[in-house]
Design a protein around this motif. Sequence first.
Motif, PDB file in Angstrom:
ATOM      1  N   TYR B  33      54.403  75.070  51.209  1.00  9.77           N
ATOM      2  CA  TYR B  33      54.208  75.591  49.856  1.00  9.77           C
ATOM      3  C   TYR B  33      52.862  76.296  49.736  1.00  9.77           C
ATOM      4  O   TYR B  33      52.740  77.360  49.137  1.00  9.77           O
ATOM      5  CB  TYR B  33      54.303  74.466  48.813  1.00  9.77           C
ATOM      6  N   LEU B  34      51.834  75.715  50.337  1.00 10.29           N
ATOM      7  CA  LEU B  34      50.500  76.296  50.235  1.00 10.29           C
ATOM      8  C   LEU B  34      50.462  77.677  50.882  1.00 10.29           C
ATOM      9  O   LEU B  34      49.991  78.657  50.278  1.00 10.29           O
ATOM     10  CB  LEU B  34      49.477  75.374  50.917  1.00 10.29           C
ATOM     11  N   LEU B  35      50.996  77.777  52.088  1.00  8.78           N
ATOM     12  CA  LEU B  35      50.947  79.066  52.786  1.00  8.78           C
ATOM     13  C   LEU B  35      51.837  80.090  52.074  1.00  8.78           C
ATOM     14  O   LEU B  35      51.492  81.272  51.982  1.00  8.78           O
ATOM     15  CB  LEU B  35      51.379  78.911  54.252  1.00  8.78           C
ATOM     16  N   ALA B  68      58.154  81.759  42.978  1.00  2.00           N
ATOM     17  CA  ALA B  68      57.695  81.500  44.355  1.00  2.00           C
ATOM     18  C   ALA B  68      58.078  80.083  44.771  1.00  2.00           C
ATOM     19  O   ALA B  68      58.627  79.868  45.865  1.00  2.00           O
ATOM     20  CB  ALA B  68      56.185  81.708  44.461  1.00  2.00           C
ATOM     21  N   LEU B  69      57.806  79.112  43.904  1.00  2.00           N
ATOM     22  CA  LEU B  69      58.139  77.721  44.231  1.00  2.00           C
ATOM     23  C   LEU B  69      59.635  77.559  44.472  1.00  2.00           C
ATOM     24  O   LEU B  69      60.060  76.896  45.426  1.00  2.00           O
ATOM     25  CB  LEU B  69      57.691  76.786  43.099  1.00  2.00           C
ATOM     26  N   PHE B  70      60.416  78.187  43.614  1.00  2.00           N
ATOM     27  CA  PHE B  70      61.861  78.086  43.727  1.00  2.00           C
ATOM     28  C   PHE B  70      62.353  78.668  45.055  1.00  2.00           C
ATOM     29  O   PHE B  70      63.144  78.042  45.777  1.00  2.00           O
ATOM     30  CB  PHE B  70      62.520  78.799  42.543  1.00  2.00           C
ATOM     31  N   SER B  71      61.848  79.868  45.405  1.00  2.00           N
ATOM     32  CA  SER B  71      62.280  80.516  46.654  1.00  2.00           C
ATOM     33  C   SER B  71      62.001  79.628  47.855  1.00  2.00           C
ATOM     34  O   SER B  71      62.825  79.495  48.765  1.00  2.00           O
ATOM     35  CB  SER B  71      61.550  81.849  46.865  1.00  2.00           C
ATOM     36  N   MET B  72      60.796  79.007  47.849  1.00  2.00           N
ATOM     37  CA  MET B  72      60.438  78.189  48.999  1.00  2.00           C
ATOM     38  C   MET B  72      61.249  76.908  49.050  1.00  2.00           C
ATOM     39  O   MET B  72      61.593  76.425  50.132  1.00  2.00           O
ATOM     40  CB  MET B  72      58.948  77.885  48.958  1.00  2.00           C
ATOM     41  N   THR B  73      61.572  76.361  47.886  1.00  3.42           N
ATOM     42  CA  THR B  73      62.376  75.142  47.855  1.00  3.42           C
ATOM     43  C   THR B  73      63.752  75.416  48.434  1.00  3.42           C
ATOM     44  O   THR B  73      64.278  74.642  49.241  1.00  3.42           O
ATOM     45  CB  THR B  73      62.479  74.614  46.410  1.00  3.42           C
ATOM     46  N   VAL B  74      64.337  76.544  48.037  1.00  2.00           N
ATOM     47  CA  VAL B  74      65.637  76.928  48.589  1.00  2.00           C
ATOM     48  C   VAL B  74      65.535  77.032  50.113  1.00  2.00           C
ATOM     49  O   VAL B  74      66.364  76.497  50.845  1.00  2.00           O
ATOM     50  CB  VAL B  74      66.107  78.276  47.986  1.00  2.00           C
TER      51      VAL B  74
END
Lengths: 203, 203, 203
Positions: B33-35, B68-74
Amino acid sequence: MAWEFFSIIGIMAFAISGAIVAMQEEYDIFGVYLLGIVTAFGGGAVRNLLIGVPVSALWEKEMLFQIALFSMTVLFLFPNGLLKHWYRWGNFFDAIGLSAFAIQGALFAVEYNLPISAAVVAAVLTGSGGGIIRDLLAGRKPTVLKHEIYAVWAALAGLLIGFEIVTKDLYLYLLFIVITVLRILSYMYKWRLPFKSLQGSQQ
Amino acid sequence: MAWEFFSIIGIMAFAISGAIVAMQEEYDIFGVYLLGIVTAFGGGAVRNLLIGVPVSALWEKEMLFQIALFSMTVLFLFPNGLLKHWYRWGNFFDAIGLSAFAIQGALFAVEYNLPISAAVVAAVLTGSGGGIIRDLLAGRKPTVLKHEIYAVWAALAGLLIGFEIVTKDLYLYLLFIVITVLRILSYMYKWRLPFKSLQGSQQ
Amino acid sequence: MAWEFFSIIGIMAFAISGAIVAMQEEYDIFGVYLLGIVTAFGGGAVRNLLIGVPVSALWEKEMLFQIALFSMTVLFLFPNGLLKHWYRWGNFFDAIGLSAFAIQGALFAVEYNLPISAAVVAAVLTGSGGGIIRDLLAGRKPTVLKHEIYAVWAALAGLLIGFEIVTKDLYLYLLFIVITVLRILSYMYKWRLPFKSLQGSQQ
């Protein structure tokens, strides 16, 4: 007048130094220009940021930008045969840039009536900032942190200017030459400050 | 409208690209998530800084953060089997992000009535800044500086928008597709700009 | 009061942590001070930048600067024999710094009436920012991104303070101890968050 002189010399020297590193790392022509520009303007950007001047002030003097582009174009067009021998000059240009920008950074702090410590910090950051960013982007360990005496000379310039021991243009030019020569001697004769090794004790 | 489109597409693409790199480097979920966040917002932060807009303006649109958070979670929840084949897509998402952010950065500069050179700089920095920070944090050599033609496409978008050759939304979308395709072709067919090697002449 | 406490503790711990890394990398005495200062002030600089406070606000409290210099001087003068055993303490000081600065960063965001998300971001960036810059300059992969649970503890502090669950000084001190201990335990027992490896699928 001295201010413009140091800006122009510093921009040219760091642009060339960045371009040389980029060629050593086999970057393409765009990478050469990019690394040259970043090296030339990086130190000033970090200094402005820390001292509280808008970073965008960097872009006001478009002439400096064109000087950087011109210097790198000359370098890129240089005959390869001569350039091969130029690698020794990477440190030479870096020394000129360090000295010119250290003095310019300190003058900047004095002009804004900042305290002595800020003059030293501004001298060190403006002098070495561009090179640090250059080395990071090229995947090298920053020269300022490991090798022969480097940023100390910038700090010295910051002290002399911060205490207003050196103020007249003539003496500033003299200081520029002295700092450059000291850095080159440090490099040639591998002058080092005391260090305390904890190597081998990495976690 | 076009502005929001490019922001959203760019944020999604760079968040995913950062997350993929983090997984390749075996970072844990927090590192992913950080990167991803740093890659998605890094280019805009550098651009704002250099152009003189407060960096904190980035945080005003909380929706982008959530996208952004949503995309990475997916991505993180994706079946591992499929993901193994996804590595080729790292460059694909990077290309989309480069193109979307280059156009967005140039539009930004035009909106603030900055000169052409600033439009080009903004396009290059917004397009490639996030990727540079991503690669530095992951201990990789920045893609923008070495490999196939990359930031030149961003510079091209900056020129076309800076000279106001491309202004209408429809043409902006078209430009987005062209730049993305050009970058992907550069990658697939290893298009390179001329370069001048000084390798082997390291000091 | 709590604010000053966390500032002082954080500055001391990070200055020492940066200095230890510099000695492990064989930097000279100037490099030791430079890396210590950058580690001590880097997190705050990044936080100020992203939250929209002038970075130059960092320099207002000259006492903190002197505390950092003093801490590093003590470390540098330490007998080498004892220092050899100190390497284990690199992580210890880093943990103290992380905890103190995470709390300080979150308090900062609450004081400026920023939303919860900003409190979490400020806690993470202030807590881990200095260490990230330290690791980048030393040519190491940033600890925050790979190893055992690290920045999550900073995020936790950000949440607790952002939601104003922890407000009184006494509880802040308690939180400081808890976060520090959690980080040290994470390190000692190699606690890790789930991660998804794509290693071997590098492009």
